[in-house]
Design a protein around this motif. Structure first.
Motif, PDB file in Angstrom:
ATOM      1  N   CYS A  43      -6.331   7.868   3.905  1.00 56.71           N
ATOM      2  CA  CYS A  43      -5.782   6.761   4.688  1.00 56.71           C
ATOM      3  C   CYS A  43      -6.914   5.787   4.994  1.00 56.71           C
ATOM      4  CB  CYS A  43      -5.158   7.283   5.981  1.00 56.71           C
ATOM      5  SG  CYS A  43      -3.725   8.319   5.714  1.00 56.71           S
ATOM      6  N   ASP A  83      -6.299   2.351   5.303  1.00 60.05           N
ATOM      7  CA  ASP A  83      -5.755   1.093   5.814  1.00 60.05           C
ATOM      8  C   ASP A  83      -5.915   1.016   7.329  1.00 60.05           C
ATOM      9  OD1 ASP A  83      -4.051   3.259   5.943  1.00 60.05           O
ATOM     10  OD2 ASP A  83      -2.233   2.041   5.972  1.00 60.05           O
ATOM     11  N   THR A 104       7.891   2.944   6.337  1.00 63.07           N
ATOM     12  CA  THR A 104       7.557   1.514   6.297  1.00 63.07           C
ATOM     13  C   THR A 104       7.922   0.910   4.948  1.00 63.07           C
ATOM     14  OG1 THR A 104       5.729   1.840   7.856  1.00 63.07           O
ATOM     15  CG2 THR A 104       5.679  -0.165   6.500  1.00 63.07           C
ATOM     16  N   ILE A 105       7.642   1.646   3.876  1.00 61.74           N
ATOM     17  CA  ILE A 105       7.967   1.179   2.519  1.00 61.74           C
ATOM     18  C   ILE A 105       9.471   1.036   2.353  1.00 61.74           C
ATOM     19  CG2 ILE A 105       7.964   1.861   0.081  1.00 61.74           C
ATOM     20  CD1 ILE A 105       5.189   3.119   0.616  1.00 61.74           C
ATOM     21  N   LYS A 148       1.208  10.957   8.660  1.00 59.42           N
ATOM     22  CA  LYS A 148       0.757   9.658   8.156  1.00 59.42           C
ATOM     23  C   LYS A 148       1.556   9.241   6.924  1.00 59.42           C
ATOM     24  CE  LYS A 148      -3.906  10.100  10.024  1.00 59.42           C
ATOM     25  NZ  LYS A 148      -5.347  10.234   9.737  1.00 59.42           N
ATOM     26  N   TYR A 149       1.862  10.214   6.074  1.00 56.40           N
ATOM     27  CA  TYR A 149       2.672   9.893   4.898  1.00 56.40           C
ATOM     28  C   TYR A 149       4.080   9.468   5.314  1.00 56.40           C
ATOM     29  CZ  TYR A 149       4.989  10.360   0.363  1.00 56.40           C
ATOM     30  OH  TYR A 149       5.709  10.118  -0.779  1.00 56.40           O
ATOM     31  N   HIS A 208       5.052   8.080   8.092  1.00 55.51           N
ATOM     32  CA  HIS A 208       5.025   6.727   8.667  1.00 55.51           C
ATOM     33  C   HIS A 208       4.980   5.673   7.564  1.00 55.51           C
ATOM     34  CE1 HIS A 208       3.976   3.340  11.186  1.00 55.51           C
ATOM     35  NE2 HIS A 208       2.870   3.156  10.482  1.00 55.51           N
ATOM     36  N   ARG A 209       4.120   5.864   6.573  1.00 52.52           N
ATOM     37  CA  ARG A 209       3.980   4.886   5.487  1.00 52.52           C
ATOM     38  C   ARG A 209       5.213   4.889   4.587  1.00 52.52           C
ATOM     39  NH1 ARG A 209      -0.425   6.364   7.661  1.00 52.52           N
ATOM     40  NH2 ARG A 209      -2.319   5.074   7.661  1.00 52.52           N
ATOM     41  N   PHE A 232      -5.177  12.436   4.955  1.00 53.22           N
ATOM     42  CA  PHE A 232      -3.799  12.069   4.642  1.00 53.22           C
ATOM     43  C   PHE A 232      -2.874  13.223   5.043  1.00 53.22           C
ATOM     44  CE2 PHE A 232      -0.219  11.128   1.694  1.00 53.22           C
ATOM     45  CZ  PHE A 232      -0.024   9.797   2.016  1.00 53.22           C
ATOM     46  N   PRO A 237       0.815  -1.206   0.000  1.00 54.75           N
ATOM     47  CA  PRO A 237       0.000   0.000   0.000  1.00 54.75           C
ATOM     48  C   PRO A 237       0.855   1.264   0.000  1.00 54.75           C
ATOM     49  CG  PRO A 237      -0.408  -1.339   1.973  1.00 54.75           C
ATOM     50  CD  PRO A 237       0.661  -2.003   1.201  1.00 54.75           C
ATOM     51  N   TYR A 238       0.380   2.272  -0.705  1.00 52.24           N
ATOM     52  CA  TYR A 238       0.949   3.612  -0.745  1.00 52.24           C
ATOM     53  C   TYR A 238       2.246   3.737  -1.538  1.00 52.24           C
ATOM     54  CZ  TYR A 238      -2.702   4.534   2.573  1.00 52.24           C
ATOM     55  OH  TYR A 238      -3.926   4.634   3.165  1.00 52.24           O
TER      56      TYR A 238
END
Length: 412
Positions: free
Chosen positions: A323, A325, A346-347, A339-340, A342-343, A335, A248-249
């Motif tokens: 967002c 998920d 993670t990516i 939040k961006y 964090h994602r 969004f 995701p993202y």
């Protein structure tokens, strides 16, 4: 003794209540004696506080309210002046102030710890904040003060606060973290405000947090962090393309790489500003040149934009990117930058991409790819919202969307 009635002028006794001839009232009817108003003041409950009247001086507010802070060995209460206001015009005003204090008393004890001080200060301070992100910023900075949590607030000196800023740690998901330059600056701000509160309520005698400034090293470190954006390597960019359908993202990161939006700007693109017929979207913030700028949607990211558009319509959101998920709350789908980030992190971790990358690097990637592809310099500035100082280009040159679309498609 006889007197003349003022009505009929006939003789009547001076003791008569009314004239026997005409009935004229000669004496007012006696009413029952009114009850005297009690001036007795309301008694203060035990441990409630004290109110004393300062006599012998012409004071506008002669009544002083005191609050209990402990007891002597003999059991008598020790009191200190009520804060922030101790003196009142009337006894009842002082009584009401003590009543309000006792509904939610704040501790003025000399033994108050830094942790207790933070809890009382933050309870009041958070009421003034309009966003949860502001509260998260404060609570995140607070975790690095753990070394002084149990110190008495009145014993804290500048060296203790500096020590937390320089050597403080916190554990997140089993990993030990040290404060970044930005976090150190937020820690200093937190300490300033918290000990201002302590000084106001006489918990401390001096705010030592304000006796020093953020060091030039921290300021330089913070500035370097802002400047240090790096583009993705070819291998890293290919990893994003290879996993666009599995993580995701990733599609949002690629949209940024092929359009140049800032992270905050991505979350603020409204559906009404997305033109799927002419393949453009409008948005932007921060600078005059960056606000409400029209950017062509590159052919490589059009499927991502279309999918996000349909998803937004399906959930009734006014924004292109949301967002969705793991949340069912309408208020939680916005969004935001946090939040961006964090994602994004993670990516990068999942795909083993350089952990030094930050959310702004997609914007850096777009500019780098555009320059390598020979995109016109002014086209790049128009699309990323950078100011154009050249008078000929800014004032006398008319550019249309077709020109921008041609230029952006040079990127492969």
């Amino acid at each position: 003794m006889l007197v003349k009635c003022p009505e009929c002028e006939l003789q009547v006794s001076s003791n008569a209540a009314t004239c026997p001839h005409c009935g004229y009232p000669l004496k007012p009817t006696r009413n029952s004696r009114p009850r005297a108003t009690s001036n007795k003041r309301r008694r203060l409950p035990n441990g409630f506080g004290q109110i004393s009247e300062i006599k012998g001086r012409n004071l506008r507010k002669p009544f002083r309210a005191m609050v209990p802070i402990g007891k002597t060995e003999s059991g008598r209460f020790l009191c200190k002046p009520l804060k922030p206001e101790s003196y009142f015009a009337t006894y009842n005003d002082a009584y009401l102030a003590l009543t309000e204090y006792n509904k939610n008393p704040y501790d003025l004890s000399d033994d108050m710890t830094v942790k207790e001080l933070y809890e009382k200060w933050s309870e009041e301070y958070f009421k003034t904040l309009n966003s949860t992100s502001g509260i998260r910023t404060v609570t995140s900075a607070w975790t690095y003060f753990s070394d002084i949590y149990h110190m008495r607030a009145r014993d804290v000196r500048a060296r203790h606060i500096k020590g937390c800023m320089d050597e403080g740690t916190c554990v997140i998901k089993g990993e030990v973290h040290h404060p970044t330059a930005g976090t150190k600056a937020r820690m200093k701000s937190l300490a300033n405000l918290m000990f201002d509160y302590a000084l106001e309520y006489e918990i401390v005698d001096k705010n030592y947090a304000r006796t020093f400034n953020v060091s030039s090293d921290i300021i330089k470190e913070k500035e370097d962090a802002k400047r240090g954006h790096i583009p993705f390597t070819e291998e890293e960019l290919q990893k994003l393309w290879d996993n666009v359908d599995t993580m995701p993202y990733v599609n949002v990161v690629l949209i940024q790489c092929y359009s140049g939006w800032r992270p905050q700007e991505l979350g603020l693109i409204e559906l009404k500003n997305v033109d799927l017929e002419n393949w453009t979207f409008t948005g932007g913030m921060k600078t005059e040149a960056g606000i409400n700028r029209l950017v062509p949607i590159h052919t490589r990211i059009r499927p991502f934009v279309k999918k996000l558009y349909d998803e937004a319509v399906g959930i009734g959101s006014e924004y292109l990117i949301n967002c969705t998920d793991g949340t069912t709350h309408r208020s939680s789908i916005k969004f935001t930058y946090d939040k961006y980030r964090h994602r994004f992190d993670t990516i990068c971790a999942a795909l083993q991409i350089n952990p030094e990358h930050r959310p702004h690097d997609g914007r850096k990637q777009f500019i780098t790819m555009a320059k390598n592809a020979g995109v016109d310099e002014y086209a790049i500035k128009y699309m990323v919202g950078h100011a154009i100082t050249d008078i000929t280009e800014k004032v006398y040159t008319e550019r249309n969307m077709q020109w921008l679309q041609t230029e952006i498609e040079k990127i492969r």
